[in-house]
Write a protein that holds these residues in place. Structure first.
Motif, short mmCIF file in Angstrom:
data_model
loop_
_atom_site.label_atom_id
_atom_site.label_comp_id
_atom_site.label_asym_id
_atom_site.label_seq_id
_atom_site.Cartn_x
_atom_site.Cartn_y
_atom_site.Cartn_z
N HIS A 268 -69.32 -19.73 -30.99
CA HIS A 268 -69.35 -18.27 -30.94
C HIS A 268 -70.14 -17.78 -29.73
CE1 HIS A 268 -70.56 -14.23 -33.00
NE2 HIS A 268 -69.58 -14.08 -32.14
N PRO B 242 -61.83 -11.81 -30.11
CA PRO B 242 -61.19 -12.82 -30.96
C PRO B 242 -59.73 -13.09 -30.63
CG PRO B 242 -62.56 -11.38 -32.29
CD PRO B 242 -62.55 -10.80 -30.91
N SER C 171 -58.33 -16.66 -29.38
CA SER C 171 -57.29 -17.32 -30.16
C SER C 171 -56.10 -17.72 -29.30
CB SER C 171 -56.83 -16.41 -31.31
OG SER C 171 -56.13 -15.28 -30.82
N PHE D 181 -67.03 -12.52 -36.46
CA PHE D 181 -66.16 -12.89 -35.34
C PHE D 181 -65.07 -13.84 -35.80
CE2 PHE D 181 -64.79 -15.56 -31.86
CZ PHE D 181 -64.58 -14.66 -30.82
N TRP D 182 -65.45 -14.90 -36.52
CA TRP D 182 -64.46 -15.90 -36.94
C TRP D 182 -63.55 -15.37 -38.04
CZ3 TRP D 182 -63.80 -18.90 -33.22
CH2 TRP D 182 -64.85 -19.46 -32.50
N PHE E 168 -61.02 -13.81 -36.00
CA PHE E 168 -60.30 -14.87 -35.30
C PHE E 168 -59.28 -15.54 -36.21
CE2 PHE E 168 -59.82 -19.33 -34.13
CZ PHE E 168 -59.60 -19.28 -32.76
#
Length: 358
Positions: A56, A66, A70, A95-96, A99
């Motif tokens: 991150h 993101p 990706s 964030f993920w 994502f």
């Protein structure tokens, strides 16, 4: 007065000179410094990250959103560390979490693919975490993308569909082959005698069986009314599949009066081709995005159950149990039994695989 004005003008000239010198010094100082290094992102650096948190920080340092990250990771294909990518996709940080919804949208190849084929293609790219919560987030992101690439017209469809009066449009192309190896209701998966249920073959096709409850709605799935009067498009398809259409004709039972019936023969073919009004084209049976997510998650669990050496043979799931596990998740309806059988047999023959780990 003249001498005072001269002194003021001299002071202003000195101040202007000092300001010009200061600006020159700043300019020269800036020119003498090295230009700042641009933050870069490459897959090797990503693979070297020790954790999703490290990855991150790397992505943020490169100024990537993101969706941008990706796309780069998707384009890197088989050079990505599958374990780290799986951990990132399942991570709980904001964030993920964004994502995990962006990454599967890069798979434009999902369009027009069957669910299992798309799921195999997706899970090939990374290693699934072992915990249920991360797996849930990953499968939910996959389901959103798959649904976007393969939208269904059936979410708000009533029982009166486009393939015949009273027929569920999402049933088209299915309910024509009895699941092999188990005598169960093709709609709900109930076994003979289970809960006092008795299985009955549809009289229109003599190929598939319904329990007493599902038999009442057999015509909704393209079969005879209540499984015993007339015939439906699925009956014709089942007889074609089993090669029991005789001279392009189908025999069926019809009501001629109260308590009376008679057997009738109808022609369903013109020459060697099926009449258009009796065609039963195959469609995707999914009615909602949630249905895709639940079934995809069940497929992941099925693959683990059937292929994990730690699971005893007596605890391996069979087709009937798989059908019951996903009952009523398709917007309140069941998936066709022959649809689920295809998925079950495919997973039994070949588990879900990850590149580099198989």
């Amino acid at each position: 007065d003249t001498s005072v004005r001269a002194d003021v003008m001299a002071d202003e000239a000195c101040a202007d000179s000092d300001e010009m010198q200061r600006r020159a010094d700043v300019l020269l100082d800036g020119m003498s410094r090295s230009p700042p290094k641009a933050c870069t992102f490459d897959i090797q650096s990503f693979n070297n990250a020790k954790s999703p948190k490290d990855a991150h920080r790397l992505v943020l340092g490169a100024g990537l959103a993101p969706d941008e990250a990706s796309r780069m990771i998707y384009e890197a294909a088989e050079t990505v560390d599958v374990k780290l990518l799986g951990e990132c996709l399942g991570h709980h940080s904001d964030f993920w979490k964004t994502f995990v919804n962006c990454y599967p949208r890069q798979f434009t190849c999902f369009r027009s693919l069957g669910l299992l084929q798309a799921l195999r293609m997706y899970l090939w790219r990374f290693h699934l975490p072992g915990e249920s919560a991360p797996i849930g987030r990953i499968i939910e992101g996959f389901a959103q993308a798959y649904f976007e690439f393969n939208p269904t017209p059936f979410e708000h469809a009533e029982s009166k569909g486009t393939v015949g009066k009273g027929v569920d449009p999402a049933a088209s192309g299915w309910y024509q082959k009895q699941p092999a190896g188990v005598e169960c209701c093709i709609n709900c998966g109930k076994l003979e005698g289970e809960g006092g249920q008795t299985l009955h073959k549809c009289s229109g096709c003599e190929a598939v069986s319904f329990c007493r409850v599902c038999r009442r709605a057999a015509s909704r799935y393209g079969h005879a009314v209540s499984g015993c009067i007339g015939f439906g498009r699925a009956c014709v398809a089942a007889r074609q599949l089993n090669r029991t259409l005789v001279n392009g004709q189908i025999g069926f039972r019809t009501i001629t009066g109260i308590g009376c019936h008679t057997d009738v023969i109808a022609r369903v073919c013109e020459g060697s081709s099926l009449c258009k009004s009796f065609q039963w084209p195959r469609v995707s049976p999914f009615k909602t995005q949630d249905a895709i997510m639940v079934l995809a998650y069940a497929i992941v669990m099925l693959s683990t159950n059937l292929h994990n050496k730690a699971v005893k043979q007596s605890q391996k799931m069979n087709l009937n149990q798989f059908m019951v596990q996903v009952q009523q998740v398709n917007n309140g309806d069941n998936f066709p039994g022959d649809f689920l059988e295809e998925i079950f047999e495919s997973i039994r023959n070949e588990k879900l695989k990850v590149m580099g780990l198989e």
